[in-house]
Each structure stands twice: as C-alpha cells, then as structure tokens.
Design an enzyme around this catalytic site. Structure first.
Site, mmCIF file in Angstrom:
data_model
loop_
_atom_site.group_PDB
_atom_site.id
_atom_site.type_symbol
_atom_site.label_atom_id
_atom_site.label_comp_id
_atom_site.label_asym_id
_atom_site.label_seq_id
_atom_site.Cartn_x
_atom_site.Cartn_y
_atom_site.Cartn_z
ATOM 1 N N LEU A 145 0.828 -1.203 0.000
ATOM 2 C CA LEU A 145 0.000 0.000 0.000
ATOM 3 C C LEU A 145 0.865 1.256 0.000
ATOM 4 C CD1 LEU A 145 -2.748 1.462 0.267
ATOM 5 C CD2 LEU A 145 -2.548 1.174 2.758
ATOM 6 N N GLU A 179 3.802 4.105 -0.304
ATOM 7 C CA GLU A 179 4.832 4.496 -1.255
ATOM 8 C C GLU A 179 5.745 5.498 -0.558
ATOM 9 O OE1 GLU A 179 3.085 5.700 -4.978
ATOM 10 O OE2 GLU A 179 1.948 3.825 -5.168
ATOM 11 N N GLY A 196 3.011 7.723 2.712
ATOM 12 C CA GLY A 196 2.882 6.745 3.772
ATOM 13 C C GLY A 196 1.520 6.823 4.428
ATOM 14 N N ARG A 207 18.775 -12.052 40.745
ATOM 15 C CA ARG A 207 19.866 -11.113 41.014
ATOM 16 C C ARG A 207 19.758 -10.584 42.447
ATOM 17 N NH1 ARG A 207 24.924 -9.046 40.360
ATOM 18 N NH2 ARG A 207 24.947 -6.779 40.032
ATOM 19 N N GLN A 244 16.270 -1.304 31.931
ATOM 20 C CA GLN A 244 16.706 -0.650 33.164
ATOM 21 C C GLN A 244 16.791 -1.647 34.315
ATOM 22 O OE1 GLN A 244 17.543 2.520 32.964
ATOM 23 N NE2 GLN A 244 18.112 2.844 35.107
ATOM 24 N N GLU A 295 1.459 0.366 10.512
ATOM 25 C CA GLU A 295 -0.008 0.264 10.555
ATOM 26 C C GLU A 295 -0.649 1.581 10.996
ATOM 27 O OE1 GLU A 295 -1.526 -1.964 9.169
ATOM 28 O OE2 GLU A 295 -0.452 -3.858 9.326
ATOM 29 N N THR A 343 0.965 5.550 12.144
ATOM 30 C CA THR A 343 1.684 6.040 13.313
ATOM 31 C C THR A 343 0.707 6.349 14.450
ATOM 32 O OG1 THR A 343 1.531 8.370 12.697
ATOM 33 C CG2 THR A 343 3.403 7.118 11.797
#
Length: 391
Positions: A127, A129, A133, A271, A339, A366, A368
C-alpha cells in the site's frame, strides 16, 4: 509466557496451549540467531501454516481456522512474546488475505484461498509508497488496462515480506491523478510474475528477521481475474482491513511487552544486592508493578476491541485506541526491562535490548500513533455513540 487467559471455548484453550508450547520449543531457540544474522525464517511460517495458525481468523470453508478475533489476537501475543518478527509476519499475512476474503468472487476464493489460508503461500501487503505513507490516496503506482490484462508500473515501499512472499496484495491507480481516492484498485500479484522485483531489504533498527523491502513493478502484466472487487474499490479494500491490522499489531506489541516483563521478573528474582533479590527492593519492585499494569491494560484494551469486532459492532475507534495504547505501553515496558537488568540489559547476552529496539517500530507502522490520535479525535467529533448489547 505468564499471562493468565480466559478463552471462550475449550478448543480455543487447547489451541493457545499448543501455540505456547510451539513458541517455547520451536520459535524461542531460533529467534536470537535469526535476528542477529537477519535471516528470514521461512520454515517457521511453514510450520505455523501446517498447524493452522496463518488462517485462524477466517472461515473453515476456505481452509481457515474459524476462530474469533478474541482468540486469534491472543495467539499472536503468545508468538510475539518470544519472536516479534514472526508475530508481525502472521499479522501481515492475515491482512494480505483480507481483500480476497471480503471482496473476492466465489471462484477467486476457491482458486486461491485454500493455499493462502493453509499456509503454503505467504502473503505481503503493498500500500505505502515512499512519498505517500499516511496518505495512501496520493499513490502513483498505476495499473493500466490492456485487453484482458492489467499492466502495473511503480514502486511500493516498506513491504513486510518483500522479496520473500509468494503473493502480493497490491493497491494501484487505475484512474485519476494522485489524491483521487476513487481511482484506486486492488490486485493479487504472484511473486514470480515477470517485471516484479524487490530491492535490498531495509537496514532496520529492529525486527531484522522480518525483511522489509521496496517492491518494484516494471510492466508487470497480470490477468483481469486477479483484480479484487470492482475498479475504484481499492482504497475501500485497503482501509477496510487496516482496523483489523491495527489490532494485530496491538496484540503483537502486547506480547512483546509481556516477554520483556517476563525476562525482567525472572532476572529480578535471581539477582541479589545487599543480601536479597532485587525484586524485594521497593524502588525496583514498583517499576515491575507498573510494567505489569501496563501489559494488562494493553491486553484489556485489545480484547475489548476484538470482542466488538466479533460481535459485528463498530470497532474502528477502539482499534486505534488499542494500537496506540498497546504500542506506547510496549515502548515503556521494554525500556524499563532494560533498566531492570542494568548493564546486562544493554548487552546482547539478554533479549531485552532487542525487545526495546523492536518496540519502537510498533508505534510507527499500521499508521503512526499520531495518525491513531487523529482517527480517534475525528471519531469523537462525528458521533456520540454508546452501544449496549448482551453476550
């Protein structure tokens, strides 16, 4: 994967158990090496096709799994928790089948759908280009009628599975100028059609096991029977599938976040600092609590939209909300996972640095998340809908 699930049927529960086992035994051991070497895992998609995953949300009569979206999206989650490239690929394949399922003739469905939904043919979706977009109506790729054929010329950017797919669902202009929404049509183009080629895959920040490439059409000749729907219905077909595609990416993002959370919790239990596991230090424990809340919030939002879709109710606004919330949360959760692991999280000895890189693109493709906010706000301006229904 530690997510607790409530499935609508015993069959669905068994399906999720199967997929969770496949993800742990077949996908997870291959993922790190394939991503590091940027190797496309075609054999994994064949395996998923064999067990019926690639056609899950479509009708059994054409070779699909006949599962509601509520179930299908949770399958995507389980896959993406260990390998996001594959989760994205399954979602894109489902999107590439949408036009034929929804707009194809019965003859077209009988001819092509069994192999597409059965997994022997892997699909891609063309779809966007380079210059168009978020504005697909501006596309310049053309499809000129020539007797019983169409001749396609142009280029399609950001094609997932570009150069690897067996067929391409292509939107091309059959009339009008760029910007004309009514002059676009939809075609199914086999990968071996003369004149169709793929550029070198993009060098991406993440999802490196998923090949993304520009597809080029140079006098690509295909028969009229490979057009889906009528001339001019292409944009309707494209946009009609995007809401479902956004739910697919939202589910993938949720699975990715769950995978990052699982890694972080496992590390924090093992840890030790100052004589006790770091998960018992309140400062870090609260970070993990926020991560868990973000993952569960995303999942609930995704499943709410899926259940509306399954009930035949409007879900476009909810799909945009789900995509925005789930992908924004995935970015936050994966960043926090790095983190939690500290210096180790920044190394490639642990997968969380890869998860963080992969999460970024979820906010982009899909549509933004800025586009999602536009869709949501426009929907709010148009109506004051509030539907109450029973299960």
């Amino acid at each position: 994967m530690t997510a607790t699930r409530r499935l609508p049927t015993e069959e669905a529960a068994e399906l999720l158990k199967l997929v969770r086992r496949l993800a742990a035994e077949e996908l997870a051991p291959r993922s790190a090496e394939a991503e590091a070497s940027e190797t496309f895992p075609r054999e994994v998609f064949r395996l998923l096709g064999e067990v019926g995953v690639l056609g899950l949300p479509y009708a059994e009569e054409h070779g699909g799994g006949g599962q509601p979206y509520e179930v299908y999206l949770q399958v995507l989650e389980e896959i993406a928790a260990v390998w996001s490239s594959v989760g994205v690929g399954v979602s894109v394949h489902a999107l590439s089948c949408f036009g034929l399922v929804s707009f194809g003739t019965e003859d077209q469905k009988q001819q092509w759908l069994p192999d597409m939904l059965g997994g022997s043919l892997l699909g891609a979706y063309c779809l966007s280009e380079a210059h168009a977009g978020s504005d697909p109506a501006a596309m310049r790729t053309t499809a000129r009628r020539d007797g019983d054929d169409y001749v396609l010329n142009g280029a399609k950017a950001w094609t997932t599975h570009g150069g690897q797919a067996d067929f391409y669902k292509v939107m091309a202009r059959t009339a009008g100028e760029p910007g004309d929404r009514s002059g676009i049509s939809c075609f199914l183009v086999p990968a071996d059609t003369p004149g169709l080629s793929a550029d070198t895959p993009e060098r991406k920040m993440g999802l490196t096991g998923s090949h993304t490439a520009t597809m080029r059409f140079e006098d690509v000749r295909i028969p009229v029977e490979r057009r889906l729907g009528a001339e001019g219905e292409g944009l309707r077909i494209a946009l009609g599938g995007l809401d479902s595609g956004r739910l697919g990416i939202a589910a993938v993002a949720t699975g990715l976040a769950q995978g990052a959370l699982d890694q972080a919790v496992a590390y924090a239990r093992e840890r030790e600092t100052f004589g006790k596991p770091i998960i018992e230090h309140q400062g870090l424990a609260f970070v993990l609590a926020d991560m868990e809340a973000a993952v569960q919030s995303a999942r609930a939002t995704v499943l709410h939209a899926a259940r509306l879709k399954d009930a035949g109710l409007p879900f476009s606004r909810e799909a945009s909300i789900a995509k925005m919330v789930a992908t924004d949360n995935a970015m936050k959760v994966t960043t926090d996972a790095v983190q939690v692991l500290g210096g180790y999280g920044y190394t490639r000895d642990f997968p969380v640095e890869r998860y963080m890189r992969e999460a970024k693109v979820m906010q982009i493709f899909e549509g933004t998340n800025q586009i999602q906010r536009m869709v949501i706000s426009r929907s709010l301006a148009k109506d004051d809908r509030g539907t109450i229904t029973h299960a």
